[in-house]
Write a protein that holds these residues in place. Structure first.
Motif, PDB file in Angstrom:
ATOM      1  N   PRO A  81       0.828  -1.212   0.000  1.00  0.00           N
ATOM      2  CA  PRO A  81       0.000   0.000   0.000  1.00  0.00           C
ATOM      3  C   PRO A  81       0.867   1.269   0.000  1.00  0.00           C
ATOM      4  CG  PRO A  81      -0.486  -1.435   1.885  1.00  0.00           C
ATOM      5  CD  PRO A  81       0.780  -1.919   1.286  1.00  0.00           C
ATOM      6  N   TRP A  82       0.345   2.306  -0.641  1.00  0.00           N
ATOM      7  CA  TRP A  82       1.037   3.601  -0.655  1.00  0.00           C
ATOM      8  C   TRP A  82       0.119   4.660  -0.069  1.00  0.00           C
ATOM      9  CZ3 TRP A  82       5.842   2.593  -1.579  1.00  0.00           C
ATOM     10  CH2 TRP A  82       6.201   1.552  -2.454  1.00  0.00           C
ATOM     11  N   PRO A  83       0.694   5.705   0.512  1.00  0.00           N
ATOM     12  CA  PRO A  83      -0.163   6.780   1.057  1.00  0.00           C
ATOM     13  C   PRO A  83      -0.756   7.630  -0.059  1.00  0.00           C
ATOM     14  CG  PRO A  83       2.155   7.364   1.284  1.00  0.00           C
ATOM     15  CD  PRO A  83       2.121   5.962   0.729  1.00  0.00           C
ATOM     16  N   GLY A  84      -1.885   8.254   0.234  1.00  0.00           N
ATOM     17  CA  GLY A  84      -2.537   9.148  -0.728  1.00  0.00           C
ATOM     18  C   GLY A  84      -2.876  10.457  -0.044  1.00  0.00           C
ATOM     19  N   ILE A 139      19.301  -3.058   7.247  1.00  0.00           N
ATOM     20  CA  ILE A 139      18.175  -3.428   6.365  1.00  0.00           C
ATOM     21  C   ILE A 139      17.081  -2.376   6.493  1.00  0.00           C
ATOM     22  CG2 ILE A 139      16.419  -5.185   5.875  1.00  0.00           C
ATOM     23  CD1 ILE A 139      18.351  -7.288   6.935  1.00  0.00           C
ATOM     24  N   VAL A 140      16.834  -1.963   7.721  1.00  0.00           N
ATOM     25  CA  VAL A 140      15.814  -0.922   7.952  1.00  0.00           C
ATOM     26  C   VAL A 140      16.244   0.376   7.262  1.00  0.00           C
ATOM     27  CG1 VAL A 140      14.579   0.386   9.719  1.00  0.00           C
ATOM     28  CG2 VAL A 140      15.212  -2.000  10.162  1.00  0.00           C
ATOM     29  N   SER A 141      17.529   0.716   7.391  1.00  0.00           N
ATOM     30  CA  SER A 141      18.013   1.975   6.799  1.00  0.00           C
ATOM     31  C   SER A 141      17.996   1.937   5.277  1.00  0.00           C
ATOM     32  CB  SER A 141      19.432   2.273   7.276  1.00  0.00           C
ATOM     33  OG  SER A 141      19.470   2.299   8.667  1.00  0.00           O
ATOM     34  N   ALA A 142      18.161   0.732   4.705  1.00  0.00           N
ATOM     35  CA  ALA A 142      18.203   0.617   3.241  1.00  0.00           C
ATOM     36  C   ALA A 142      16.806   0.628   2.610  1.00  0.00           C
ATOM     37  CB  ALA A 142      18.937  -0.666   2.835  1.00  0.00           C
ATOM     38  N   LEU A 143      15.782   0.506   3.441  1.00  0.00           N
ATOM     39  CA  LEU A 143      14.420   0.379   2.885  1.00  0.00           C
ATOM     40  C   LEU A 143      13.950   1.567   2.049  1.00  0.00           C
ATOM     41  CD1 LEU A 143      12.187  -1.372   5.541  1.00  0.00           C
ATOM     42  CD2 LEU A 143      12.517  -2.079   3.174  1.00  0.00           C
ATOM     43  N   PRO A 144      14.195   2.816   2.471  1.00  0.00           N
ATOM     44  CA  PRO A 144      13.665   3.914   1.645  1.00  0.00           C
ATOM     45  C   PRO A 144      14.133   3.847   0.196  1.00  0.00           C
ATOM     46  CG  PRO A 144      14.292   4.740   3.790  1.00  0.00           C
ATOM     47  CD  PRO A 144      14.773   3.310   3.737  1.00  0.00           C
ATOM     48  N   ALA A 145      15.382   3.488  -0.027  1.00  0.00           N
ATOM     49  CA  ALA A 145      15.872   3.407  -1.411  1.00  0.00           C
ATOM     50  C   ALA A 145      15.163   2.295  -2.170  1.00  0.00           C
ATOM     51  CB  ALA A 145      17.379   3.188  -1.413  1.00  0.00           C
ATOM     52  N   ILE A 146      14.946   1.175  -1.488  1.00  0.00           N
ATOM     53  CA  ILE A 146      14.242   0.058  -2.132  1.00  0.00           C
ATOM     54  C   ILE A 146      12.798   0.473  -2.442  1.00  0.00           C
ATOM     55  CG2 ILE A 146      13.383  -2.311  -1.767  1.00  0.00           C
ATOM     56  CD1 ILE A 146      16.405  -2.199  -2.078  1.00  0.00           C
ATOM     57  N   LEU A 147      12.160   1.123  -1.485  1.00  0.00           N
ATOM     58  CA  LEU A 147      10.761   1.543  -1.684  1.00  0.00           C
ATOM     59  C   LEU A 147      10.664   2.582  -2.793  1.00  0.00           C
ATOM     60  CD1 LEU A 147       9.646   1.748   2.061  1.00  0.00           C
ATOM     61  CD2 LEU A 147       9.005  -0.006   0.396  1.00  0.00           C
ATOM     62  N   ASN A 148      11.669   3.430  -2.901  1.00  0.00           N
ATOM     63  CA  ASN A 148      11.640   4.466  -3.940  1.00  0.00           C
ATOM     64  C   ASN A 148      11.672   3.862  -5.344  1.00  0.00           C
ATOM     65  OD1 ASN A 148      11.616   7.396  -4.374  1.00  0.00           O
ATOM     66  ND2 ASN A 148      13.543   7.000  -5.428  1.00  0.00           N
ATOM     67  N   ASP A 149      12.279   2.679  -5.460  1.00  0.00           N
ATOM     68  CA  ASP A 149      12.281   2.005  -6.763  1.00  0.00           C
ATOM     69  C   ASP A 149      10.911   1.402  -7.099  1.00  0.00           C
ATOM     70  OD1 ASP A 149      14.897   2.589  -7.107  1.00  0.00           O
ATOM     71  OD2 ASP A 149      15.653   0.622  -6.496  1.00  0.00           O
ATOM     72  N   LEU A 150      10.065   1.236  -6.085  1.00  0.00           N
ATOM     73  CA  LEU A 150       8.777   0.561  -6.287  1.00  0.00           C
ATOM     74  C   LEU A 150       7.607   1.532  -6.398  1.00  0.00           C
ATOM     75  CD1 LEU A 150       9.153  -2.095  -3.417  1.00  0.00           C
ATOM     76  CD2 LEU A 150       9.426  -2.546  -5.866  1.00  0.00           C
ATOM     77  N   VAL A 151       7.771   2.690  -5.795  1.00  0.00           N
ATOM     78  CA  VAL A 151       6.630   3.580  -5.571  1.00  0.00           C
ATOM     79  C   VAL A 151       6.118   4.153  -6.906  1.00  0.00           C
ATOM     80  CG1 VAL A 151       7.901   5.782  -5.290  1.00  0.00           C
ATOM     81  CG2 VAL A 151       5.887   5.329  -3.873  1.00  0.00           C
ATOM     82  N   PRO A 152       4.804   4.410  -7.020  1.00  0.00           N
ATOM     83  CA  PRO A 152       4.290   5.059  -8.239  1.00  0.00           C
ATOM     84  C   PRO A 152       5.020   6.379  -8.506  1.00  0.00           C
ATOM     85  CG  PRO A 152       2.488   4.324  -6.833  1.00  0.00           C
ATOM     86  CD  PRO A 152       3.748   4.086  -6.062  1.00  0.00           C
ATOM     87  N   GLU A 153       5.140   6.690  -9.795  1.00  0.00           N
ATOM     88  CA  GLU A 153       5.946   7.825 -10.252  1.00  0.00           C
ATOM     89  C   GLU A 153       5.642   9.111  -9.479  1.00  0.00           C
ATOM     90  OE1 GLU A 153       9.122   8.707 -12.178  1.00  0.00           O
ATOM     91  OE2 GLU A 153       8.222   6.709 -12.375  1.00  0.00           O
ATOM     92  N   LEU A 170       4.770   9.635  -6.558  1.00  0.00           N
ATOM     93  CA  LEU A 170       5.217   9.683  -5.163  1.00  0.00           C
ATOM     94  C   LEU A 170       6.740   9.544  -5.051  1.00  0.00           C
ATOM     95  CD1 LEU A 170       2.548   7.382  -3.431  1.00  0.00           C
ATOM     96  CD2 LEU A 170       2.781   9.849  -3.195  1.00  0.00           C
ATOM     97  N   LYS A 171       7.418   9.455  -6.163  1.00  0.00           N
ATOM     98  CA  LYS A 171       8.870   9.193  -6.156  1.00  0.00           C
ATOM     99  C   LYS A 171       9.671  10.383  -5.651  1.00  0.00           C
ATOM    100  CE  LYS A 171      10.276   5.978  -9.766  1.00  0.00           C
ATOM    101  NZ  LYS A 171      10.626   4.858  -9.017  1.00  0.00           N
ATOM    102  N   ARG A 172      10.765  10.071  -4.973  1.00  0.00           N
ATOM    103  CA  ARG A 172      11.734  11.104  -4.607  1.00  0.00           C
ATOM    104  C   ARG A 172      12.517  11.458  -5.868  1.00  0.00           C
ATOM    105  NH1 ARG A 172      15.766   8.344  -1.022  1.00  0.00           N
ATOM    106  NH2 ARG A 172      16.526   7.649  -3.026  1.00  0.00           N
ATOM    107  N   ASN A 173      12.722  12.717  -6.135  1.00  0.00           N
ATOM    108  CA  ASN A 173      13.468  13.089  -7.350  1.00  0.00           C
ATOM    109  C   ASN A 173      14.954  13.173  -7.074  1.00  0.00           C
ATOM    110  OD1 ASN A 173      11.225  13.299  -9.066  1.00  0.00           O
ATOM    111  ND2 ASN A 173      10.637  15.138  -7.923  1.00  0.00           N
TER     112      ASN A 173
END
Ligand SMILES: NC(=O)C1=CN([C@@H]2O[C@H](COP(=O)(O)OP(=O)(O)OC[C@H]3O[C@@H](n4cnc5c(N)ncnc54)[C@H](O)[C@@H]3O)[C@@H](O)[C@H]2O)[C@@H](O)CC1
Ligand SMILES: Nc1ncnc2c1ncn2[C@@H]1O[C@H](COP(=O)(O)OP(=O)(O)O)[C@@H](O)[C@H]1O
Length: 287
Positions: A17-20, A268-282, A284-287
């Motif tokens: 799930p992603w936030p809206g 692993i916890v610290s690496a999650l944002p980068a992994i999530l950024n590869d998955l998230v809809p465009e 919501l992506k970090r630029n």
């Protein structure tokens, strides 16, 4: 029997799930993680941090006063809920959407009573790991706790490593890991995440998936606590049990692989944002 098994891929994690625009911290999933004694708070903290990072909006650690004080020295973003003498875990967990119980929890009779209380009284998705599984293995199939787990109607996910699995189901041949995972899922009416170099996810209905993606550097204390927290965080956000388990297995492996040599669980916890950024809809992506 393993012919229908799916290899867990990125697709599993794309379903998280992603936030809206309407999201706020209380409707993004409220996760409770139960903490052990004052010298054993680290495991619950790892699980709670993982559940928080994977998107649960509100994460609380529930601990007796002596452990709560230790938690308060470490925690910034997680809320600490003090468990006073006589308070039942099932009462304290009311209002949470999912709960993780077991990492470094304790193995006394009182702990066994707490596990039984939560298994019976918490009618939401529940992750049982570590000491909760050892206690479950002690009661065995005829015991109250086993029967209470079987009788749950909300999803229950158990996350045994090989040692914990044997305590629940006895010895097994290494090439039968899928079959014994399915059999335990059926015997306990739970989703089994049977961890290791190959992790198998099995449901009572016969769904079966596996992952051999994770680096062996995962063989390090606390990485399983992180996995339990990831599953809890996804369940709190409303994901179905099997989907949450598969997504968490993929996320843990992918984050761990990004670290590789030198990995410790918190990485692993610290690496999650980068992994999530590869998955998230465009959008919501970090630029
Ligand atoms: N940061 C922390 O505070 C941590 C606390 N932890 C807690 O430490 C306690 C002991 O955890 P253990 O995982 O050692 O559990 P156990 O002490 O229940 O089991 C360890 C035993 O199982 C056997 N075993 C067989 N296959 C194994 C496998 N694949 N992986 C691990 N052990 C296997 C080992 O030889 C050992 O005898 C638990 O309460 C656990 O939650 C761990 O989660 C590590 C991190
Ligand atoms: N050799 C390995 N290769 C890949 N992953 C592994 C290996 N050994 C352990 N793991 C993973 O690391 C985690 C260890 O979990 P666990 O033993 O419960 O640790 P802890 O209780 O210390 O948190 C699991 O997710 C498991 O799948």
């Amino acid at each position: 029997m393993t012919e229908g098994a799916n290899s867990i891929s990125k697709a599993a994690a794309l379903a998280i799930p992603w936030p809206g625009p309407d999201s706020h911290k209380h409707n993004r999933g409220r996760l409770a993680v139960i903490c052990g004694g004052p010298l054993q708070t680290g495991a619950a903290r790892l699980a709670a941090a993982a559940g928080h990072r994977v998107g649960a909006g509100w994460v609380s650690l529930i601990a007796a006063p002596e452990a709560a004080v230790i938690l308060a020295c470490h925690e910034t973003e997680r809320l600490i809920l003090e468990r006073r003498a006589g308070a039942q875990l099932s009462d304290l967990c009311e209002g949470f959407d999912a709960c993780v119980l077991g990492p470094a929890f304790g193995l006394s009779e009182a702990h066994a009573g707490d596990v039984l209380d939560l298994v019976t009284g918490f009618a939401k998705p529940l992750v049982l790991d570590a000491d909760a599984l050892t206690l479950l293995g002690r009661t065995g199939p005829e015991g109250d706790l086993w029967q209470a787990v079987r009788a749950r109607t909300a999803p229950t996910i158990i996350t045994p490593h090989a040692g914990e699995f044997e305590r629940l189901a006895g010895d097994y041949a290494p090439d039968k890991k899928a079959e014994v995972s399915l059999a335990l899922a059926q015997a306990l009416n739970v989703i089994v995440v049977h961890k290791g170099a190959v992790t198998w996810v099995a449901t009572p209905e016969g769904d079966l998936a596996f992952s051999d993606l994770a680096t062996p550097f995962c063989a390090s204390a606390g990485t399983g606590d992180v996995l339990a927290g990831l599953i809890g965080g996804l369940l709190a956000q409303g994901m179905a049990g099997f989907d949450a388990a598969c997504a968490a297995v993929w996320l843990q492996a992918s984050a761990a692989n990004r670290i590789g040599p030198g990995l410790i669980a918190g990485d692993i916890v610290s690496a999650l944002p980068a992994i999530l950024n590869d998955l998230v809809p465009e959008e919501l992506k970090r630029n």
